[in-house]
Structure formats: C-alpha cells, structure tokens
Design a protein around this motif. Structure first.
Motif, PDB file in Angstrom:
ATOM      1  N   MET A  72       1.050  -1.183  -0.216  1.00  0.00           N
ATOM      2  CA  MET A  72      -0.064   0.176   0.091  1.00  0.00           C
ATOM      3  C   MET A  72       0.930   1.272  -0.070  1.00  0.00           C
ATOM      4  SD  MET A  72      -2.960  -1.147   2.208  1.00  0.00           S
ATOM      5  CE  MET A  72      -4.248   0.012   1.428  1.00  0.00           C
ATOM      6  N   PHE A  73       0.435   2.346  -0.374  1.00  0.00           N
ATOM      7  CA  PHE A  73       0.867   3.673  -0.218  1.00  0.00           C
ATOM      8  C   PHE A  73       0.848   4.219   1.128  1.00  0.00           C
ATOM      9  CE2 PHE A  73       1.577   5.105  -4.987  1.00  0.00           C
ATOM     10  CZ  PHE A  73       0.949   4.145  -5.380  1.00  0.00           C
ATOM     11  N   HIS A  74       1.944   4.840   1.348  1.00  0.00           N
ATOM     12  CA  HIS A  74       1.863   5.395   2.775  1.00  0.00           C
ATOM     13  C   HIS A  74       2.411   6.656   2.830  1.00  0.00           C
ATOM     14  CE1 HIS A  74       1.059   1.857   4.604  1.00  0.00           C
ATOM     15  NE2 HIS A  74       1.812   1.077   3.966  1.00  0.00           N
ATOM     16  N   PRO A  75       1.729   7.696   2.737  1.00  0.00           N
ATOM     17  CA  PRO A  75       2.253   8.987   3.104  1.00  0.00           C
ATOM     18  C   PRO A  75       2.598   9.421   4.444  1.00  0.00           C
ATOM     19  CG  PRO A  75      -0.288   9.162   3.173  1.00  0.00           C
ATOM     20  CD  PRO A  75       0.116   7.866   3.040  1.00  0.00           C
ATOM     21  N   ILE A  76       3.970   9.370   4.471  1.00  0.00           N
ATOM     22  CA  ILE A  76       4.307   9.774   5.948  1.00  0.00           C
ATOM     23  C   ILE A  76       4.834  11.208   6.648  1.00  0.00           C
ATOM     24  CG2 ILE A  76       6.574   8.945   7.369  1.00  0.00           C
ATOM     25  CD1 ILE A  76       4.431   6.742   6.746  1.00  0.00           C
ATOM     26  N   HIS A  77       4.326  11.529   7.426  1.00  0.00           N
ATOM     27  CA  HIS A  77       4.174  12.739   7.987  1.00  0.00           C
ATOM     28  C   HIS A  77       4.939  13.027   9.256  1.00  0.00           C
ATOM     29  CE1 HIS A  77       2.706  16.858   8.716  1.00  0.00           C
ATOM     30  NE2 HIS A  77       1.938  16.447   9.636  1.00  0.00           N
ATOM     31  N   LEU A  78       5.696  13.947   9.140  1.00  0.00           N
ATOM     32  CA  LEU A  78       6.176  14.235  10.603  1.00  0.00           C
ATOM     33  C   LEU A  78       6.039  15.585  11.220  1.00  0.00           C
ATOM     34  CD1 LEU A  78       8.770  13.856  12.585  1.00  0.00           C
ATOM     35  CD2 LEU A  78      10.221  14.929  10.830  1.00  0.00           C
ATOM     36  N   HIS A  79       5.671  15.505  12.430  1.00  0.00           N
ATOM     37  CA  HIS A  79       5.098  16.960  12.921  1.00  0.00           C
ATOM     38  C   HIS A  79       6.324  17.726  13.200  1.00  0.00           C
ATOM     39  CE1 HIS A  79       0.735  15.780  13.981  1.00  0.00           C
ATOM     40  NE2 HIS A  79       1.204  15.097  13.054  1.00  0.00           N
ATOM     41  N   THR A  95       5.528  15.984   4.402  1.00  0.00           N
ATOM     42  CA  THR A  95       5.014  14.499   4.229  1.00  0.00           C
ATOM     43  C   THR A  95       5.655  13.788   2.855  1.00  0.00           C
ATOM     44  OG1 THR A  95       2.700  15.426   5.018  1.00  0.00           O
ATOM     45  CG2 THR A  95       2.543  13.513   3.733  1.00  0.00           C
ATOM     46  N   VAL A  96       5.734  12.539   2.702  1.00  0.00           N
ATOM     47  CA  VAL A  96       6.337  12.137   1.743  1.00  0.00           C
ATOM     48  C   VAL A  96       5.449  10.660   1.461  1.00  0.00           C
ATOM     49  CG1 VAL A  96       8.336  10.793   2.704  1.00  0.00           C
ATOM     50  CG2 VAL A  96       8.559  11.316   0.411  1.00  0.00           C
TER      51      VAL A  96
END
Ligand SMILES: [Cu+2]
Length: 138
Positions: A72-79, A95-96
């Motif tokens: 699956m695609f995972h849009p990884i986000h860092l705060h 976000t990447v």
C-alpha cells in the motif's frame, strides 16, 4: 491522455527553502509494516504505542530511510519539522508518499526540540498503529 506524472525527482528546493549543506551525523532506517491480514499497521512490526521512538539530539542532522514493506501507499508525515528529500530531487516537505515495496531517504535537521509524532497520514493506517514518536533526548 498524454503527458507524464510529476515525480519527487522533478522537484528542487529553492535556495531559501533548502537545508543548509551538512553531512548527516547519523542514519537510521524504519520499515513500514502490516500484519498478514493487511488491516493492522505498524513500524518495524510493532503498532503504536508499542513502536520504538526515533531518538535525536538537538542540532543533529538525521538521515532517515523509510522502507515500505507493504503493498500500500503510505504518506508519511512528521510533525514539527520539514525534511529534505535525498536522492530524488531535493524538495523540502513534511509528508512524503512511500510507494509499495519501495523506500525514500530524507534528511531532517533536529532543530525543534519536543516529542513529535511521525505517522502515516492514511487515517486507518494511523489508527491501527503506523506511528511513532520523533523524540528529542533530554
Ligand atoms: Cu499508510
């Protein structure tokens, strides 16, 4: 239909947005995982809050490799931060999107002390555990 899809490799940070040039002080890798049902998500095989934090020290430059072990695609986000893409262009982002069975590398300037969430922005992946803490050492 014609044309082509814009990729991260097409994007370059402007001088004003680019991280100051610096070699990483440290590198680490996380793997995006799912159980065999495909409905329980995690990082390195654990689901939040049981995931291991990514620990950093203020002032450090961390190279983070994110490996997607799922289909699956995972849009990884860092705060709390924006990171810079490595290898494919040099876009500055918070976000990447990590494509199935692929990986990305980003450089993070640890310049905002605190305890920050890093998580998949697909809400049902987040809610089943694909999250960890980007944690500054005291
Ligand atoms: Cu996800």
């Amino acid at each position: 239909m014609s044309g082509r899809t814009l990729g991260y490799g097409d994007l370059t940070a402007t001088d004003a947005a680019r991280l100051p040039s610096k070699d990483p002080d440290r590198s680490t890798t996380i793997r995006l995982t799912a159980d065999s049902s495909g409905y329980v998500h995690g990082i390195d095989g654990a689901s939040f809050p049981d995931t291991s934090p990514i620990t950093v020290s203020e002032g450090e430059r961390l190279r983070l490799k994110v490996v997607n072990d799922t289909m699956m695609f995972h849009p990884i986000h860092l705060h709390g931060h924006t990171f810079q893409m490595v290898g494919a262009g040099s876009a500055r982002k918070d976000t990447v999107n990590v494509l199935p069975m692929s990986s990305v590398e980003v450089d993070i300037a640890a310049d905002n002390p605190g305890q920050w969430m890093l998580h998949c922005h697909n809400t049902y992946h987040l809610e089943t555990g694909m999250a960890t803490v980007f944690s500054y050492r005291a």
